[in-house]
Design a protein around this motif. Structure first.
Motif, PDB file in Angstrom:
ATOM      1  N   LEU A  83       0.841  -1.209   0.000  1.00  0.00           N
ATOM      2  CA  LEU A  83       0.000   0.000   0.000  1.00  0.00           C
ATOM      3  C   LEU A  83       0.873   1.255   0.000  1.00  0.00           C
ATOM      4  CD1 LEU A  83      -2.817  -1.069   2.499  1.00  0.00           C
ATOM      5  CD2 LEU A  83      -2.996  -0.842   0.011  1.00  0.00           C
ATOM      6  N   GLY A  84       1.974   1.204   0.731  1.00  0.00           N
ATOM      7  CA  GLY A  84       2.916   2.319   0.709  1.00  0.00           C
ATOM      8  C   GLY A  84       3.536   2.504  -0.665  1.00  0.00           C
ATOM      9  N   GLY A  85       3.837   1.396  -1.351  1.00  0.00           N
ATOM     10  CA  GLY A  85       4.387   1.488  -2.693  1.00  0.00           C
ATOM     11  C   GLY A  85       3.424   2.146  -3.670  1.00  0.00           C
ATOM     12  N   LEU A  86       2.143   1.812  -3.561  1.00  0.00           N
ATOM     13  CA  LEU A  86       1.139   2.442  -4.430  1.00  0.00           C
ATOM     14  C   LEU A  86       1.020   3.935  -4.131  1.00  0.00           C
ATOM     15  CD1 LEU A  86      -1.618  -0.341  -4.309  1.00  0.00           C
ATOM     16  CD2 LEU A  86      -0.167   0.240  -6.260  1.00  0.00           C
ATOM     17  N   ALA A  87       1.149   4.304  -2.851  1.00  0.00           N
ATOM     18  CA  ALA A  87       1.077   5.720  -2.482  1.00  0.00           C
ATOM     19  C   ALA A  87       2.259   6.497  -3.067  1.00  0.00           C
ATOM     20  CB  ALA A  87       1.047   5.863  -0.965  1.00  0.00           C
ATOM     21  N   PHE A  88       3.461   5.936  -3.017  1.00  0.00           N
ATOM     22  CA  PHE A  88       4.625   6.608  -3.620  1.00  0.00           C
ATOM     23  C   PHE A  88       4.457   6.731  -5.133  1.00  0.00           C
ATOM     24  CE2 PHE A  88       7.206   5.527   0.251  1.00  0.00           C
ATOM     25  CZ  PHE A  88       7.607   6.824   0.527  1.00  0.00           C
ATOM     26  N   ALA A  89       3.882   5.703  -5.774  1.00  0.00           N
ATOM     27  CA  ALA A  89       3.646   5.767  -7.213  1.00  0.00           C
ATOM     28  C   ALA A  89       2.695   6.912  -7.558  1.00  0.00           C
ATOM     29  CB  ALA A  89       3.081   4.437  -7.714  1.00  0.00           C
ATOM     30  N   ALA A  90       1.654   7.090  -6.739  1.00  0.00           N
ATOM     31  CA  ALA A  90       0.726   8.199  -6.959  1.00  0.00           C
ATOM     32  C   ALA A  90       1.425   9.542  -6.773  1.00  0.00           C
ATOM     33  CB  ALA A  90      -0.463   8.080  -6.007  1.00  0.00           C
ATOM     34  N   GLY A  91       2.307   9.617  -5.780  1.00  0.00           N
ATOM     35  CA  GLY A  91       3.072  10.840  -5.581  1.00  0.00           C
ATOM     36  C   GLY A  91       3.956  11.160  -6.771  1.00  0.00           C
ATOM     37  N   SER A  92       4.549  10.130  -7.373  1.00  0.00           N
ATOM     38  CA  SER A  92       5.376  10.334  -8.567  1.00  0.00           C
ATOM     39  C   SER A  92       4.540  10.904  -9.710  1.00  0.00           C
ATOM     40  CB  SER A  92       6.001   9.001  -8.989  1.00  0.00           C
ATOM     41  OG  SER A  92       6.670   9.122 -10.225  1.00  0.00           O
ATOM     42  N   VAL A 174      -2.489  10.867 -15.627  1.00  0.00           N
ATOM     43  CA  VAL A 174      -3.861  10.866 -15.118  1.00  0.00           C
ATOM     44  C   VAL A 174      -4.441   9.449 -15.211  1.00  0.00           C
ATOM     45  CG1 VAL A 174      -6.206  11.716 -15.509  1.00  0.00           C
ATOM     46  CG2 VAL A 174      -4.269  13.299 -15.621  1.00  0.00           C
ATOM     47  N   VAL A 175      -4.241   8.794 -16.362  1.00  0.00           N
ATOM     48  CA  VAL A 175      -4.726   7.422 -16.533  1.00  0.00           C
ATOM     49  C   VAL A 175      -4.091   6.503 -15.489  1.00  0.00           C
ATOM     50  CG1 VAL A 175      -4.728   5.435 -18.087  1.00  0.00           C
ATOM     51  CG2 VAL A 175      -5.250   7.709 -18.973  1.00  0.00           C
ATOM     52  N   HIS A 176      -2.796   6.667 -15.274  1.00  0.00           N
ATOM     53  CA  HIS A 176      -2.118   5.807 -14.301  1.00  0.00           C
ATOM     54  C   HIS A 176      -2.615   6.060 -12.881  1.00  0.00           C
ATOM     55  CE1 HIS A 176       1.503   4.279 -11.994  1.00  0.00           C
ATOM     56  NE2 HIS A 176       1.095   3.239 -12.687  1.00  0.00           N
ATOM     57  N   LEU A 177      -2.921   7.292 -12.544  1.00  0.00           N
ATOM     58  CA  LEU A 177      -3.467   7.587 -11.217  1.00  0.00           C
ATOM     59  C   LEU A 177      -4.790   6.859 -10.992  1.00  0.00           C
ATOM     60  CD1 LEU A 177      -2.733  11.399 -10.742  1.00  0.00           C
ATOM     61  CD2 LEU A 177      -2.007   9.545  -9.219  1.00  0.00           C
ATOM     62  N   VAL A 178      -5.613   6.780 -12.017  1.00  0.00           N
ATOM     63  CA  VAL A 178      -6.882   6.042 -11.890  1.00  0.00           C
ATOM     64  C   VAL A 178      -6.614   4.561 -11.638  1.00  0.00           C
ATOM     65  CG1 VAL A 178      -8.976   5.340 -13.112  1.00  0.00           C
ATOM     66  CG2 VAL A 178      -8.139   7.693 -13.322  1.00  0.00           C
ATOM     67  N   LEU A 179      -5.677   3.988 -12.373  1.00  0.00           N
ATOM     68  CA  LEU A 179      -5.324   2.573 -12.166  1.00  0.00           C
ATOM     69  C   LEU A 179      -4.767   2.341 -10.769  1.00  0.00           C
ATOM     70  CD1 LEU A 179      -3.643   1.822 -15.625  1.00  0.00           C
ATOM     71  CD2 LEU A 179      -5.925   1.138 -14.859  1.00  0.00           C
ATOM     72  N   LEU A 180      -3.986   3.290 -10.273  1.00  0.00           N
ATOM     73  CA  LEU A 180      -3.439   3.162  -8.920  1.00  0.00           C
ATOM     74  C   LEU A 180      -4.543   3.190  -7.870  1.00  0.00           C
ATOM     75  CD1 LEU A 180      -0.293   5.475  -9.142  1.00  0.00           C
ATOM     76  CD2 LEU A 180      -0.287   2.999  -8.806  1.00  0.00           C
TER      77      LEU A 180
END
Length: 400
Positions: A83-92, A174-180
């Motif tokens: 879950l932390g990894g997904l949060a960092f990906a969203a931050g990126s 934006v598309v990747h944020l939705v997938l995340l």
């Protein structure tokens, strides 16, 4: 009521497929900027060396996480780490959406590296542990395919959107944020596989450790992973510049497709491993990888496209064979309580392969040109792959 922190998945549970999907989504974000670097160069005006440094910052982020907290999921559980990894990906993604300078590009890549570092070893262990005993072999393929497939989907997704949709530096993120967001919601519902997992606040930095029974196979497996990842690193970081500058290919979708081909071939190469066995897959993968490097050298020397595409196919297949063989050998040799740390240590070595050689290519590009820098790289990686394959073959023939 069953404690979700210590519950084991039921036999036949599809949870490992959900975890693998989240794994793939996270890794997609790490290669999303690949076909976009030319647009950033036009907008911000930086050199090819800067491209390789921006790319390598991601690898250093991965390595830092794997070194400091690579085995923390063995203590606090797999799910909170992912879950932390997904949060960092969203931050990126959020940083890239506002990136108007090189420092912001570096920050975005660093956050992406932190996300991949949290997912790489832990995600692999989680997928294996969520699978029922009869599904473990399939789950091993699913885990490595999610890793490589996700890495391949990033440039393909961004390339298609950049070429055929508006806002090429906005829409892919934006598309990747939705997938995340979808991945985060699904991962929260998965059971924990670490019995007696402690609260996240108890996590402490701890270098990955190698149990004695893992060490004999770790060195050759690590060398093979290093060489294979270095090939993928060059395809991801500098092949867009070679395609545009030397071959006149400036279609972002085509660039993304060629990079995707290398990762797709890696996934296909992994399919061969069950028939070969993990021990034989590493030296054979090294041999195929050397052939891919030779094709890359031919494309660079003669400035032609077909050998580059063949290099992506052949080299990617060799990398996939060697990677799945290495993961299988290290995972099989590791006690369950040290598996996350051992796999993290393997990926530390692998991710050095997409940092040091890539920066080396960037440094050589200035004085000798991109093509000659690539030739030096191909020769060095072929030597490493040959050393790993030869060692393992000799070890097998001597029974040691």
């Amino acid at each position: 009521m069953t404690d979700r922190r210590t519950a084991r998945p039921a036999t036949g549970s599809p949870g490992y497929l959900v975890a693998a999907a989240a794994f793939a989504v996270c890794m997609t974000g790490t290669t999303l900027p690949t076909p976009l670097y030319g647009l950033y160069q036009d907008e911000l005006g930086f050199s090819e060396l800067t491209v390789t440094v921006v790319f390598a910052v991601y690898a250093f982020g991965v390595i830092g996480v794997l070194l400091l907290v690579g085995n923390v999921s063995d203590t606090v559980g797999r799910r909170p780490v992912l879950l932390g990894g997904l949060a960092f990906a969203a931050g990126s993604d959020a940083v890239f959406l506002g990136a108007d300078s090189v420092p912001l590009l570096l920050l975005g890549r660093l956050l992406s590296g932190l996300s991949a570092g949290l997912f790489t070893g832990t995600g692999t262990a989680y997928v294996l542990e969520l699978a029922a005993p009869g599904q473990r072999a399939r789950a091993g393929f699913v885990a490595t395919a999610a890793n490589m497939g996700g890495l391949g989907c990033g440039p393909l997704l961004a390339g298609v959107l950049a070429e055929y949709a508006p806002a090429p530096l906005v829409l892919p993120f934006v598309v990747h944020l939705v997938l995340l967001a979808v991945s985060f919601a699904l991962t929260r519902r998965l059971p924990e596989t670490v019995a007696g997992a402690r609260p996240l606040r108890t996590a402490r930095p701890n270098l990955p450790s190698l149990p004695p029974e893992v060490r004999p196979v770790f060195v050759p497996a690590g060398i093979a992973a290093f060489a294979g990842f270095s090939l993928l690193g060059v395809f991801t970081s500098v092949s867009p510049a070679f395609l545009a500058g030397e071959l006149g290919v400036d279609n972002h979708a085509v660039v993304g497709l060629i990079v995707f081909t290398a990762f797709f071939a890696s996934t296909l190469g992994q399919l061969l491993v069950p028939r070969l066995g993990t021990a034989r897959a590493i030296p054979l993968g090294c041999l195929v990888l050397i052939a891919g490097l030779a094709l890359l050298a031919a494309s660079l020397a003669w400035t032609v496209l077909p050998p580059l595409v063949l290099s992506a196919l052949v080299g990617g297949a060799g990398q996939g064979m060697a990677l799945r063989g290495a993961v299988g050998e290290v995972a099989a040799a590791s006690p369950a309580e040290h598996r996350g740390g051992a796999l993290s240590a393997l990926f530390v070595v692998a991710y050095f392969g997409i940092s040091i050689p890539v920066i080396g290519v960037g440094l050589l590009t200035g004085p000798v040109g991109l093509a000659h820098a690539g030739l030096v790289f191909a020769a060095c990686m072929a030597v490493l792959a040959a050393a790993s394959g030869t060692y393992l073959l000799r070890r097998a023939t001597t029974g040691g």
